[in-house]
Every structure is written in structure tokens, then in C-alpha cells.
Design an enzyme around this catalytic site. Structure first.
Site, PDB file in Angstrom:
ATOM      1  CG  ASP A  16      -2.043  -0.894   1.242  1.00  0.00           C
ATOM      2  OD1 ASP A  16      -2.338  -1.461   0.177  1.00  0.00           O
ATOM      3  OD2 ASP A  16      -2.686  -1.065   2.304  1.00  0.00           O
ATOM      4  CG  MET A  17       2.050   5.479  -1.865  1.00  0.00           C
ATOM      5  SD  MET A  17       3.779   4.993  -1.560  1.00  0.00           S
ATOM      6  CE  MET A  17       4.262   4.371  -3.179  1.00  0.00           C
TER       7      MET A  17
ATOM      8  NE  ARG B 141      -4.744  -1.752  -4.201  1.00  0.00           N
ATOM      9  CZ  ARG B 141      -4.385  -2.060  -2.947  1.00  0.00           C
ATOM     10  NH1 ARG B 141      -3.973  -1.105  -2.118  1.00  0.00           N
ATOM     11  NH2 ARG B 141      -4.419  -3.289  -2.527  1.00  0.00           N
TER      12      ARG B 141
ATOM     13  N   GLY C 201      -5.705   8.384  -3.814  1.00  0.00           N
ATOM     14  CA  GLY C 201      -4.869   8.809  -2.680  1.00  0.00           C
ATOM     15  C   GLY C 201      -5.764   9.332  -1.570  1.00  0.00           C
TER      16      GLY C 201
HETATM   17  C1  FAD Z   1      -8.827  -1.281  -3.130  1.00  0.00           C
HETATM   18  C2  FAD Z   1      -8.375   0.063  -2.685  1.00  0.00           C
HETATM   19  C3  FAD Z   1      -7.115   0.213  -2.141  1.00  0.00           C
HETATM   20  C4  FAD Z   1      -6.663   1.474  -1.759  1.00  0.00           C
HETATM   21  N1  FAD Z   1      -5.370   1.619  -1.333  1.00  0.00           N
HETATM   22  C5  FAD Z   1      -4.907   2.857  -1.057  1.00  0.00           C
HETATM   23  C6  FAD Z   1      -3.538   3.097  -0.760  1.00  0.00           C
HETATM   24  O1  FAD Z   1      -2.708   2.175  -0.725  1.00  0.00           O
HETATM   25  N2  FAD Z   1      -3.150   4.357  -0.490  1.00  0.00           N
HETATM   26  C7  FAD Z   1      -4.018   5.427  -0.528  1.00  0.00           C
HETATM   27  O2  FAD Z   1      -3.595   6.563  -0.313  1.00  0.00           O
HETATM   28  N3  FAD Z   1      -5.318   5.221  -0.795  1.00  0.00           N
HETATM   29  C8  FAD Z   1      -5.780   3.986  -1.062  1.00  0.00           C
HETATM   30  N4  FAD Z   1      -7.094   3.809  -1.373  1.00  0.00           N
HETATM   31  C9  FAD Z   1      -8.064   4.912  -1.146  1.00  0.00           C
HETATM   32  C10 FAD Z   1      -8.180   5.799  -2.361  1.00  0.00           C
HETATM   33  O3  FAD Z   1      -6.983   6.510  -2.527  1.00  0.00           O
HETATM   34  C11 FAD Z   1      -9.344   6.792  -2.226  1.00  0.00           C
HETATM   35  O4  FAD Z   1      -9.150   7.622  -1.141  1.00  0.00           O
HETATM   36  C12 FAD Z   1     -10.702   6.142  -2.064  1.00  0.00           C
HETATM   37  O5  FAD Z   1     -10.796   4.992  -2.841  1.00  0.00           O
HETATM   38  C13 FAD Z   1     -11.787   7.102  -2.538  1.00  0.00           C
HETATM   39  O6  FAD Z   1     -11.552   7.452  -3.881  1.00  0.00           O
HETATM   40  P1  FAD Z   1     -12.496   7.067  -5.103  1.00  0.00           P
HETATM   41  O7  FAD Z   1     -11.617   6.756  -6.269  1.00  0.00           O
HETATM   42  O8  FAD Z   1     -13.444   6.013  -4.728  1.00  0.00           O
HETATM   43  O9  FAD Z   1     -13.212   8.431  -5.486  1.00  0.00           O
HETATM   44  P2  FAD Z   1     -13.994   9.518  -4.624  1.00  0.00           P
HETATM   45  O10 FAD Z   1     -14.219  10.653  -5.571  1.00  0.00           O
HETATM   46  O11 FAD Z   1     -13.325   9.804  -3.349  1.00  0.00           O
HETATM   47  O12 FAD Z   1     -15.347   8.804  -4.305  1.00  0.00           O
HETATM   48  C14 FAD Z   1     -16.279   8.521  -5.334  1.00  0.00           C
HETATM   49  C15 FAD Z   1     -17.546   8.013  -4.698  1.00  0.00           C
HETATM   50  O13 FAD Z   1     -17.284   6.725  -4.130  1.00  0.00           O
HETATM   51  C16 FAD Z   1     -17.975   6.577  -2.898  1.00  0.00           C
HETATM   52  N5  FAD Z   1     -16.987   6.373  -1.831  1.00  0.00           N
HETATM   53  C17 FAD Z   1     -15.659   6.516  -1.918  1.00  0.00           C
HETATM   54  N6  FAD Z   1     -15.057   6.168  -0.753  1.00  0.00           N
HETATM   55  C18 FAD Z   1     -16.060   5.826   0.096  1.00  0.00           C
HETATM   56  C19 FAD Z   1     -16.111   5.357   1.452  1.00  0.00           C
HETATM   57  N7  FAD Z   1     -15.005   5.168   2.184  1.00  0.00           N
HETATM   58  N8  FAD Z   1     -17.329   5.084   1.996  1.00  0.00           N
HETATM   59  C20 FAD Z   1     -18.463   5.231   1.273  1.00  0.00           C
HETATM   60  N9  FAD Z   1     -18.470   5.660  -0.007  1.00  0.00           N
HETATM   61  C21 FAD Z   1     -17.294   5.951  -0.591  1.00  0.00           C
HETATM   62  C22 FAD Z   1     -18.798   7.833  -2.708  1.00  0.00           C
HETATM   63  O14 FAD Z   1     -20.072   7.598  -3.254  1.00  0.00           O
HETATM   64  C23 FAD Z   1     -18.061   8.859  -3.540  1.00  0.00           C
HETATM   65  O15 FAD Z   1     -18.869   9.894  -3.976  1.00  0.00           O
HETATM   66  C24 FAD Z   1      -7.547   2.590  -1.827  1.00  0.00           C
HETATM   67  C25 FAD Z   1      -8.815   2.423  -2.361  1.00  0.00           C
HETATM   68  C26 FAD Z   1      -9.230   1.201  -2.809  1.00  0.00           C
HETATM   69  C27 FAD Z   1     -10.576   1.077  -3.451  1.00  0.00           C
END
Ligand code: FAD
Length: 303
Positions: free
Chosen positions: A123-124, A179, A183
Site C-alpha cells: 500500500d502507499m 494498483r 490517494g
Molecule cells: C482497493 C483500494 C485500495 C486502496 N489503497 C490505497 C492506498 O494504498 N493508499 C491510498 O492513499 N489510498 C488507497 N485507497 C483509497 C483511495 O486513494 C481513495 O481515497 C478512495 O478509494 C476514494 O476514492 P475514489 O476513487 O473512490 O473516489 P472519490 O471521488 O473519493 O469517491 C467517489 C464516490 O465513491 C464513494 N466512496 C468513496 N469512498 C467511500 C467510502 N469510504 N465510503 C463510502 N463511499 C465511498 C462515494 O459515493 C463517492 O462519492 C484505496 C482504495 C481502494 C478502493
């Protein structure tokens, strides 16, 4: 503002109450809980990546405990016929305390996964960890080329050049597997894009770079426009099903996840579990209060 207040209050609320919210996003406290959640997801033709909760440790004894816990997890899971792999956060093994021992511990975890022909994703974490995490990834990939992958964050201005600089790790026989996520940490504008649309544009640019250069793409997002953009790129590059997967977090947008599975795409869910769920949940919310709105929304939607 309200999100900020809630994120400050939560650590002082009774654990039982916080659990009511957190259990949507966390599989439970034990390996058995992680196995049960993973089995349920596997039944839905969804793969998993299992993560033990806990970051930013205070001493290297805790790093050793975390290493042992991961090795125990891998040995347990590999006996259970679960379709999944593992994710690790380097700070849990002392990245910021003793880089060399952290490398040794993660190397041992990767060696254990490799002995079962399985895979560990690094993970980052936040920006002070990026250079060290890339270095760690490079080192371990030399020894275990098929058993390790890295996460890159589209909000960081440096990400495309980081991807370019790692292409040397890819050969005709050795794959590169990233992946890509947006962020999750709060980073300053000098190093990270802040605007939603700007982050999405860079996300899709990074993803296209991966596809053009034959890098295996783990597309981690719940965001509909980004998912659609990724689907368009998959079509544009006629990407075979085995060269990419979508990834989502446990408990988040399950309908979207199931739709992708029905459409024939491979999907993996990130399954966090562990005794430290309380500290993890409240610290995450404090770090990024915007998460509160997601959590609260999901809570009321569920109700
Ligand atoms: C499998 C996976 C691994 C990840 N690993 C890392 C990592 O190693 N390092 C890192 O910095 N980040 C990690 N993340 C988190 C990522 O960086 C984002 O912060 C997170 O996924 C929200 O971004 P989004 O692309 O879904 O878009 P966003 O624009 O944030 O969200 C889009 C929509 O998705 C839904 N949504 C998003 N998150 C949530 C939530 N927690 N609860 C409910 N609804 C939500 C909402 O409806 C929102 O409007 C990971 C995410 C995933 C899916």
C-alpha cells in the site's frame, strides 16, 4: 466543518457505538472474521486482498509482532482455499523507524506468500513514505519478481514520472503490477492535485500510461466517472480480461462492484480486519475528515 467536528468527537465515543459504523468497512477482529468475509465475497465471484489493520507503530517490537501476524495470516488463509492475496502498509513494519529491518520483515512476508505462489501488494501511505516504499518495492521485486506489487496515487504530481522510472523493472518475462488509486491522505498543493476533476484527469492519464506500457492495472476506485473512463480505455486498448482488475474497499458501493462482475470484469475487494480497528477508524477520520460524509451517508443508507 461538521465532518471535522465529528472526526474529533469520534475517538471519545464508546467503542460499541463506533463499531456500529465501522463494521460496514471492517471485516472484524480475527483471522476467522477475515476468512468469513473473504468466503462471502468469493461466492460473489469477487477476489479479495486482505489487510491487517494498524499503522504508524512506536517501536520495532510492534513491527515484529505485525510481521508474525501477517505470516500467521498467510499460513491460515492458504489452507482455506480463499481466492485472494494480501496488502501491507510499510509503516506497520517500521518504515519510519528502521528502514532496513522494515525491508527484512516485508521480505519475509513476501517470501512466505511466494512459497504459496501468492502475492503481496505494498500500500502507499502519505508522501514522506513514497520514496522509501518505491525503494523497498524495487529491492524485493529483484528477488521475488512475480510476488509483489505497488500502489500509486493519482493525486500526487510525481506519479507519472514514478511510473516511467519503474518501467525498467518490466521485461518480456517479468510483469509490473500497480494498483492505481486517487490517494487518501491530506497532502499540500505543492505536491498533490487538490481539485476533483484534476485528480480524475490525472488518474485516467496514469491508467492509460499503464495500459500503453503493458503494466497490469489494478483500478482502485468507486467513482463512477473514473470507472467509465477506465472501461473506455479497456475498450480502446482491447485489454484482455487477465490484464486488469477493478478494486474496491470492503463495504463501499457493493452495487457498483456487483455490476462490474456481472459485466464480466474481474473485481477484488480490500478486506481490512484486526484488533486495532478502533484506533484505525478514528485516526483515518481525523486524517481526512471528508471520509466522515461517506461513513455517515453509508450509515443512514443502511438504516
Ligand atoms: C482497493 C483500494 C485500495 C486502496 N489503497 C490505497 C492506498 O494504498 N493508499 C491510498 O492513499 N489510498 C488507497 N485507497 C483509497 C483511495 O486513494 C481513495 O481515497 C478512495 O478509494 C476514494 O476514492 P475514489 O476513487 O473512490 O473516489 P472519490 O471521488 O473519493 O469517491 C467517489 C464516490 O465513491 C464513494 N466512496 C468513496 N469512498 C467511500 C467510502 N469510504 N465510503 C463510502 N463511499 C465511498 C462515494 O459515493 C463517492 O462519492 C484505496 C482504495 C481502494 C478502493
Amino acid at each position: 466543518m461538521i465532518s471535522k467536528i465529528i472526526s474529533r468527537i469520534l475517538p471519545h465515543m464508546p467503542e460499541k457505538l463506533v463499531w456500529q459504523v465501522s463494521k460496514t468497512y471492517i471485516a472484524g477482529e480475527s483471522v476467522e472474521d477475515a476468512v468469513a468475509a473473504s468466503r462471502a465475497l468469493n461466492r460473489e465471484q469477487t477476489m479479495v486482498t486482505i489487510d491487517i489493520l494498524g499503522e504508524f507503530i512506536e517501536n520495532m517490537d510492534q513491527a515484529k509482532v505485525n510481521r508474525d501476524e501477517y505470516i500467521h495470516l498467510i499460513r491460515e488463509i492458504e489452507n482455506q482455499d480463499i481466492h485472494g492475496n494480501y496488502s501491507v502498509k510499510p509503516t506497520m513494519f517500521g518504515l519510519l523507524l528502521d528502514e532496513e529491518i522494515c525491508y527484512e520483515y516485508i521480505r519475509e512476508i513476501v517470501a512466505t506468500a511466494a512459497s504459496f505462489n501468492n502475492f503481496i501488494r505494498i500500500d502507499m501511505e502519505d508522501s514522506p513514505c513514497v520514496d522509501m516504499s518505491i525503494k523497498l518495492f524495487r529491492r524485493i521485486k529483484q528477488e521475488f519478481p512475480d510476488n509483489i506489487g505497488l500502489v500509486l496515487q493519482a493525486y500526487l504530481r510525481r506519479t507519472l514520472s514514478d511510473m516511467e522510472s519503474m518501467l525498467d523493472l518490466k521485461t518480456d518475462t517479468i510483469d509490473l503490477n500497480f494498483r492505481l488509486c486517487k490517494g487518501i491522505y491530506v497532502e499540500p498543493p505543492e505536491i498533490a492535485y487538490q481539485d476533483y476533476h484534476e485528480i480524475n484527469t490525472h488518474y485516467l492519464e496514469d491508467l492509460e500510461f499503464m495500459m500503453k506500457n503493458g503494466v497490469y492495472a489494478a483500478i482502485a476506485t468507486h467513482d463512477k466517472p473514473v470507472i467509465q473512463g477506465a472501461l473506455d480505455l479497456i475498450k480502446k486498448y482491447d485489454l484482455p480480461r487477465e490484464r486488469y482488475e477493478f478494486q474496491m474497499l470492503y463495504g463501499v458501493t457493493p452495487k457498483q462492484r456487483r455490476k462490474l462482475v456481472r459485466q464480466g470484469h474481474r473485481v477484488r475487494v480490500y478486506v481490512p480486519y484486526g484488533k486495532h480497528w478502533f484506533g484505525y477508524s478514528t485516526r483515518r477520520l481525523k486524517e481526512n475528515p471528508n471520509m466522515v460524509s461517506h461513513v455517515v451517508k453509508a450509515f443512514f443508507q443502511k438504516g
